[in-house]
Structures are given as C-alpha cells and as structure tokens.
Design a protein around this motif. Structure first.
Motif, PDB file in Angstrom:
ATOM      1  N   ALA A 197      11.120  -2.058   5.251  1.00 48.68           N
ATOM      2  CA  ALA A 197      12.549  -2.345   5.154  1.00 48.68           C
ATOM      3  C   ALA A 197      13.332  -1.497   6.148  1.00 48.68           C
ATOM      4  N   ALA A 198      12.923  -0.226   6.297  1.00 48.33           N
ATOM      5  CA  ALA A 198      13.598   0.659   7.252  1.00 48.33           C
ATOM      6  C   ALA A 198      13.391   0.179   8.692  1.00 48.33           C
ATOM      7  N   ALA A 199      12.287  -0.547   8.929  1.00 48.79           N
ATOM      8  CA  ALA A 199      12.011  -1.079  10.262  1.00 48.79           C
ATOM      9  C   ALA A 199      12.730  -2.403  10.519  1.00 48.79           C
ATOM     10  N   GLY A 200      13.474  -2.891   9.535  1.00 50.12           N
ATOM     11  CA  GLY A 200      14.283  -4.074   9.733  1.00 50.12           C
ATOM     12  C   GLY A 200      13.879  -5.314   8.963  1.00 50.12           C
ATOM     13  N   LEU A 201      12.779  -5.244   8.195  1.00 50.93           N
ATOM     14  CA  LEU A 201      12.355  -6.411   7.415  1.00 50.93           C
ATOM     15  C   LEU A 201      13.224  -6.562   6.171  1.00 50.93           C
ATOM     16  N   PRO A 202      13.462  -7.775   5.713  1.00 53.20           N
ATOM     17  CA  PRO A 202      14.083  -7.951   4.394  1.00 53.20           C
ATOM     18  C   PRO A 202      13.221  -7.261   3.336  1.00 53.20           C
ATOM     19  N   ALA A 203      13.851  -6.624   2.365  1.00 51.85           N
ATOM     20  CA  ALA A 203      13.121  -5.803   1.398  1.00 51.85           C
ATOM     21  C   ALA A 203      12.069  -6.595   0.633  1.00 51.85           C
ATOM     22  N   ASP A 204      12.405  -7.837   0.239  1.00 54.35           N
ATOM     23  CA  ASP A 204      11.434  -8.617  -0.526  1.00 54.35           C
ATOM     24  C   ASP A 204      10.227  -9.013   0.323  1.00 54.35           C
ATOM     25  N   LEU A 205      10.453  -9.328   1.593  1.00 50.88           N
ATOM     26  CA  LEU A 205       9.349  -9.643   2.500  1.00 50.88           C
ATOM     27  C   LEU A 205       8.500  -8.408   2.745  1.00 50.88           C
ATOM     28  N   ALA A 206       9.143  -7.263   2.932  1.00 46.09           N
ATOM     29  CA  ALA A 206       8.400  -6.016   3.157  1.00 46.09           C
ATOM     30  C   ALA A 206       7.492  -5.708   1.965  1.00 46.09           C
ATOM     31  N   MET A 207       7.986  -5.948   0.751  1.00 44.49           N
ATOM     32  CA  MET A 207       7.172  -5.696  -0.441  1.00 44.49           C
ATOM     33  C   MET A 207       6.005  -6.665  -0.521  1.00 44.49           C
ATOM     34  N   ARG A 208       6.237  -7.941  -0.200  1.00 42.49           N
ATOM     35  CA  ARG A 208       5.132  -8.909  -0.237  1.00 42.49           C
ATOM     36  C   ARG A 208       4.056  -8.551   0.787  1.00 42.49           C
ATOM     37  N   LEU A 209       4.489  -8.153   1.968  1.00 47.77           N
ATOM     38  CA  LEU A 209       3.531  -7.748   2.999  1.00 47.77           C
ATOM     39  C   LEU A 209       2.741  -6.512   2.566  1.00 47.77           C
ATOM     40  N   ALA A 210       3.441  -5.545   1.983  1.00 46.96           N
ATOM     41  CA  ALA A 210       2.783  -4.304   1.560  1.00 46.96           C
ATOM     42  C   ALA A 210       1.772  -4.566   0.443  1.00 46.96           C
ATOM     43  N   ARG A 211       2.176  -5.352  -0.548  1.00 43.21           N
ATOM     44  CA  ARG A 211       1.265  -5.658  -1.664  1.00 43.21           C
ATOM     45  C   ARG A 211       0.016  -6.380  -1.166  1.00 43.21           C
ATOM     46  N   ALA A 212       0.222  -7.420  -0.353  1.00 44.60           N
ATOM     47  CA  ALA A 212      -0.914  -8.200   0.128  1.00 44.60           C
ATOM     48  C   ALA A 212      -1.823  -7.371   1.026  1.00 44.60           C
ATOM     49  N   THR A 213      -1.243  -6.472   1.806  1.00 49.13           N
ATOM     50  CA  THR A 213      -2.037  -5.626   2.695  1.00 49.13           C
ATOM     51  C   THR A 213      -2.920  -4.676   1.906  1.00 49.13           C
ATOM     52  N   VAL A 214      -2.356  -4.046   0.888  1.00 46.80           N
ATOM     53  CA  VAL A 214      -3.128  -3.074   0.105  1.00 46.80           C
ATOM     54  C   VAL A 214      -4.177  -3.774  -0.754  1.00 46.80           C
ATOM     55  N   THR A 215      -3.809  -4.880  -1.405  1.00 43.16           N
ATOM     56  CA  THR A 215      -4.801  -5.571  -2.235  1.00 43.16           C
ATOM     57  C   THR A 215      -5.895  -6.206  -1.383  1.00 43.16           C
ATOM     58  N   GLY A 216      -5.512  -6.765  -0.241  1.00 40.73           N
ATOM     59  CA  GLY A 216      -6.512  -7.362   0.646  1.00 40.73           C
ATOM     60  C   GLY A 216      -7.446  -6.323   1.232  1.00 40.73           C
ATOM     61  N   SER A 217      -6.882  -5.179   1.617  1.00 37.33           N
ATOM     62  CA  SER A 217      -7.716  -4.106   2.171  1.00 37.33           C
ATOM     63  C   SER A 217      -8.663  -3.559   1.109  1.00 37.33           C
ATOM     64  N   GLY A 218      -8.161  -3.480  -0.116  1.00 36.39           N
ATOM     65  CA  GLY A 218      -9.015  -3.016  -1.209  1.00 36.39           C
ATOM     66  C   GLY A 218     -10.175  -3.967  -1.455  1.00 36.39           C
ATOM     67  N   GLU A 219      -9.907  -5.266  -1.386  1.00 33.77           N
ATOM     68  CA  GLU A 219     -10.975  -6.247  -1.589  1.00 33.77           C
ATOM     69  C   GLU A 219     -11.978  -6.203  -0.442  1.00 33.77           C
ATOM     70  N   LEU A 220     -11.498  -6.001   0.783  1.00 34.79           N
ATOM     71  CA  LEU A 220     -12.400  -5.857   1.921  1.00 34.79           C
ATOM     72  C   LEU A 220     -13.294  -4.637   1.734  1.00 34.79           C
ATOM     73  N   LEU A 221     -12.715  -3.547   1.302  1.00 30.72           N
ATOM     74  CA  LEU A 221     -13.476  -2.327   1.039  1.00 30.72           C
ATOM     75  C   LEU A 221     -14.496  -2.569  -0.071  1.00 30.72           C
ATOM     76  N   HIS A 222     -14.094  -3.344  -1.083  1.00 35.78           N
ATOM     77  CA  HIS A 222     -14.979  -3.635  -2.208  1.00 35.78           C
ATOM     78  C   HIS A 222     -16.183  -4.465  -1.770  1.00 35.78           C
ATOM     79  N   GLN A 223     -15.948  -5.438  -0.904  1.00 35.68           N
ATOM     80  CA  GLN A 223     -17.014  -6.356  -0.510  1.00 35.68           C
ATOM     81  C   GLN A 223     -17.885  -5.836   0.633  1.00 35.68           C
ATOM     82  N   SER A 224     -17.388  -4.851   1.377  1.00 37.41           N
ATOM     83  CA  SER A 224     -18.118  -4.361   2.538  1.00 37.41           C
ATOM     84  C   SER A 224     -18.999  -3.168   2.190  1.00 37.41           C
ATOM     85  N   ASP A 225     -20.123  -3.072   2.873  1.00 38.77           N
ATOM     86  CA  ASP A 225     -21.001  -1.900   2.728  1.00 38.77           C
ATOM     87  C   ASP A 225     -20.647  -0.807   3.736  1.00 38.77           C
ATOM     88  N   LEU A 226     -19.701  -1.077   4.607  1.00 38.49           N
ATOM     89  CA  LEU A 226     -19.341  -0.105   5.633  1.00 38.49           C
ATOM     90  C   LEU A 226     -18.521   1.041   5.042  1.00 38.49           C
TER      91      LEU A 226
END
Length: 275
Positions: A197-226
């Motif tokens: 939001a501080a970088a100029g995104l609408p607050a609701d869009l920034a939250m959707r991006l943040a949530r999806a990024t963290v949950t998606g990264s967590g799932e990638l970490l869960h499924q990967s052996d790396l």
C-alpha cells in the motif's frame, strides 16, 4: 483399505475447543471409533455439543461410569488444570496415558496432579492443525512405553507432522518457533500488504497479493524437497529486484536478528509461564 486408528481402549478428551476439536476431527477421519471417545467440555456451545453427539461421541458423559481410559488428552486452558485434574485423576489406571497440549504446564506439574508413575506426553501443537497442516513438538516422561508413544504419535499426527524432542527443556524453544510461529507469518502478511500500500497499491489489492504470495510460497516449500535457501536463490536474479530487497532483509540488522530476538522473547515467556 487404510488401517483404522486404534489406541487400545477408550479416549477421554478434556477440552473440545479449537485445538481439541481440530484434533478430534482428525481422529474421526482416521477411523477412530467414536463409541470409544468421551469429550468433556462444560463450556461447549449447545450446537457444537449436538453436532459432536451425532457422531456417536459421548459429550460430557457421566465419568463415574466411563471406565478407565487408555488415553486422556488434556486440551484445556492451563489455568483450569488443577480443577480439571480433580475430576479426571480418579479415572486413571496403571496403563493410562496423559497427553497434554496445555501451554506452559510442565510434566512435573501435571504429574503432581495424577497418580504416581503416570505416563505423560507433553506436546505443543500449532493452529494450522485446524486444516491438517500443523506440526507438534512432543516429549515423553520416563513412564511412557513404546506402545503408548506410538499411540500418542498417531493421535498427534492426525492434524499434521510430529517431532519428538530429546528433553523437555526444548519444548519452550518449540513453542517459540512453531507454537507461536503462525502469528509471525500472519504478521508478515500484514507487513507485506502495508508495504504494498505504501508503494502505491490499493490496500485491498496489496492484501490479496500478500496473502496469495505467502500461502503459495508456503505450499511450494511444502511440496519441494529443496532447502529454503535454494528456493530463495531460485527466485533471486543477480542485480534484480528481489536481490535489491534481500540486501535489506539480509543485512546485519535485517530480518534474521529481528526474528532471533522475537523467538528469544517467546522462549523466555514460555519459561516464565512454566514456572
């Protein structure tokens, strides 16, 4: 067909709130016979009690006729322990196992409320147990048999992974890392959304991006052996945008020392609560 969960007798769940309820749901999915389960929680909302009863579980049963359970799982608030133990201690037999997920209550403290030489497992789960993706740190006392440890492992594993630690003193560190850890991750989402939001995104869009990024990264970490470090490196192009951000996060005063301070504070508080 998968083998059904069998703990060798009856199970009494003391506290059917969020964590106890999540574990109970996991046990039923694994095929634990509901006729062998009693759930004691006088504060359970009527609709929740009715829903449990429809599964065949005895809700707030007459404990004088419940019999000797194979396992008693203590999922009550720590401040309720002394009162609750007076009620359930008479039910314990020589082969009864107590599993405690009460924060801050030591094995010695629990043992002082139960018959001598009671087998006790102290465990620290975390809230992702509610979606079957939790992780629990656990430690047995000297009276836990291999069969009882296997039963405890199966019950705790119903909501996610289980890690057995070598000594009870490590449970405070487990609490600080994984027990409290989900809150750190949720706060990361808040911080990332606020930065967006501080970088100029609408607050609701920034939250959707943040949530999806963290949950998606967590799932990638869960499924990967790396290793996590390798996954981080795979996202980072030399001289690119990610590298510029990581130069800030990985500085001497960056994220690692901050998280170390946070975990140390949580561990210290866990020790204070235990004493």
């Amino acid at each position: 067909m998968a083998e059904k969960l069998d703990i060798g007798g009856k199970l009494l769940l003391l506290g059917a709130g969020k964590m106890g309820g999540a574990m109970l749901e996991g046990w039923l999915k694994l095929g634990l016979d509901p006729a062998l389960v009693g759930a004691v929680d006088p504060h359970l909302p009527p609709e929740a009690a009715t829903a449990l009863a429809t599964t065949g579980i005895a809700v707030n049963p007459d404990l004088s006729s419940f019999g000797t359970p194979a396992v008693v799982l203590l999922a009550i608030k720590p401040q309720m322990m002394a009162q609750a133990m007076k009620t359930v201690a008479p039910l314990f037999g020589p082969g009864t196992l107590a599993i405690s997920i009460m924060a801050g209550k030591t094995i010695d403290g629990i043992a002082s409320q139960l018959p001598s030489r009671t087998a006790i497992v102290r465990a620290m789960p975390n809230t992702p147990a509610a979606v079957g993706r939790g992780i629990t740190g656990a430690v047995p006392n000297a009276f836990v048999t291999p069969a009882q440890k296997a039963a405890a492992d199966a019950l705790l594993r119903a909501t996610g992974a289980v890690e057995w630690v070598a000594e009870e003193g490590l449970i405070d560190a487990v609490t600080a890392v994984s027990g409290s850890g989900p809150a750190y991750v949720f706060h990361l989402v808040e911080a990332l959304a606020a930065a967006g939001a501080a970088a100029g995104l609408p607050a609701d869009l920034a939250m959707r991006l943040a949530r999806a990024t963290v949950t998606g990264s967590g799932e990638l970490l869960h499924q990967s052996d790396l290793p996590a470090a390798t996954l981080r490196q795979n996202v980072t192009s030399p001289g690119g945008t990610t590298a510029a951000a990581l130069a800030v996060l990985m500085a001497e005063d960056g994220l690692t020392p901050l998280v170390e301070k946070a975990v140390a504070a949580a561990k210290q508080r866990a020790g204070e609560l235990a004493s």
